[in-house]
Design an enzyme around this catalytic site. Structure first.
Site, short mmCIF file in Angstrom:
data_model
loop_
_atom_site.label_atom_id
_atom_site.label_comp_id
_atom_site.label_asym_id
_atom_site.label_seq_id
_atom_site.Cartn_x
_atom_site.Cartn_y
_atom_site.Cartn_z
CG ASP A 1 71.41 26.84 57.58
OD1 ASP A 1 71.67 27.59 58.22
OD2 ASP A 1 71.97 25.67 58.07
CE LYS B 1 73.42 29.48 60.97
NZ LYS B 1 73.26 29.93 60.32
CG ASP C 1 74.33 34.19 61.05
OD1 ASP C 1 75.29 34.73 60.61
OD2 ASP C 1 74.57 32.86 59.77
CB THR D 1 83.56 27.50 58.33
OG1 THR D 1 81.91 27.69 58.53
CG2 THR D 1 84.37 28.19 59.43
NE ARG E 1 74.83 21.57 55.64
CZ ARG E 1 75.20 22.21 54.40
NH1 ARG E 1 74.74 21.60 53.34
NH2 ARG E 1 75.91 22.92 54.27
CG ASP F 1 74.73 48.60 53.28
OD1 ASP F 1 75.61 50.07 53.22
OD2 ASP F 1 74.07 48.55 52.42
CE LYS G 1 77.85 34.79 57.24
NZ LYS G 1 76.32 34.05 57.73
CG LEU G 2 72.51 43.65 59.26
CD1 LEU G 2 72.09 43.15 59.53
CD2 LEU G 2 72.43 44.94 60.24
NE ARG H 1 79.23 19.11 58.17
CZ ARG H 1 78.11 20.13 57.96
NH1 ARG H 1 78.46 21.10 59.32
NH2 ARG H 1 78.51 21.52 56.65
#
Length: 238
Positions: A11, A33, A60, A123, A215, A65, A62-63, A185
């Site tokens: 990320d 990812k 990732d 999430t 993270r 449309d 997330k299409l 986590r």
């Protein structure tokens, strides 16, 4: 798929921290990812470099449309030879069917089609937000299972969900229907913007197939030790 069940979420907004992180793992083949932030910044060249290093990739994006647009987009993305790619189940069955058709059409001869999964509910979405802001009525676990069932009906390979919903998804869609679960986590780590979270051990005991960890690894002072800890916890969840 004979790949690591632990997917590291890269990320980041540019390429430099990606390699600063990955270089700490030496020659280990990882599953990573690449989300919208990083992909829109670095594009296909980063994916090529990751593949050259032998890493598996979950793209990732997330299409979501109209069906034909998603189908054509997937046809182009299939040529990148990533391992997992996703759409949003809220786009409906026809959109998901077109996504799968596009992937099959775009996959190069002799190559495996990317695994195609659908996002159920993020999430970061609480039941209150889903009901009050998105105006989706019902319990969050019921909506997640409904979206998972639509994905299975559309021919997709699995879904993205919280680990908490995995047992219900497996019951409704079968044990071979893949579950990729973010919101992971280590005990004591900050929840940040996530709501429905578990530890790696809990996710394994709930029968998640893959966990996405960001993270807890990327913000750790010792990412290699963090990954080893997560692997140990995962194995203890059997």
């Amino acid at each position: 798929m004979s790949k690591s069940p632990i997917i590291i979420a890269l990320d980041y907004s540019d390429e430099k921290p990606v390699w600063e992180l990955l270089n700490q793992f030496g020659d280990e083949q990882l599953f990573v990812k690449v989300g919208m932030e990083l992909y829109y910044s670095c594009g296909n060249s980063l994916l090529s470099k990751l593949k050259e290093k032998g890493h598996n990739i979950f793209l990732d994006l997330k299409l979501h449309d109209i069906p034909n647009t998603v189908g054509r987009a997937m046809q182009s993305l299939a040529r990148l030879e990533v391992d997992i790619i996703n759409v949003h189940a809220a786009g409906g069955c026809l959109m998901m069917e077109r996504a799968l058709e596009g992937l099959e059409k775009g996959t190069l001869s002799g190559k495996d089609r990317p695994t195609c999964i659908a996002v159920t509910q993020l999430t970061s979405t609480s039941e209150n937000v889903m009901q009050e802001e998105l105006k989706v009525n019902g319990k969050i676990e019921d909506i997640v299972v409904h979206y998972a069932s639509l994905a299975k009906r559309s021919g997709l390979d699995g879904v993205v969900s919280s680990p908490l919903e995995v047992p219900l998804i497996k019951e409704a869609c079968g044990s071979s229907f893949l579950t990729v679960t973010p919101g992971i986590r280590l005990a004591g780590d900050s929840k940040d913007d996530q709501q429905r979270i578990t530890t790696p051990k809990e996710a394994r005991s709930l029968e998640s197939d893959f966990i996405v960890v960001g993270r807890s690894i990327t913000a750790s002072v010792d990412p290699l030790l963090a990954l080893q800890t997560i692997k140990k916890e995962w194995s203890e969840g059997l």
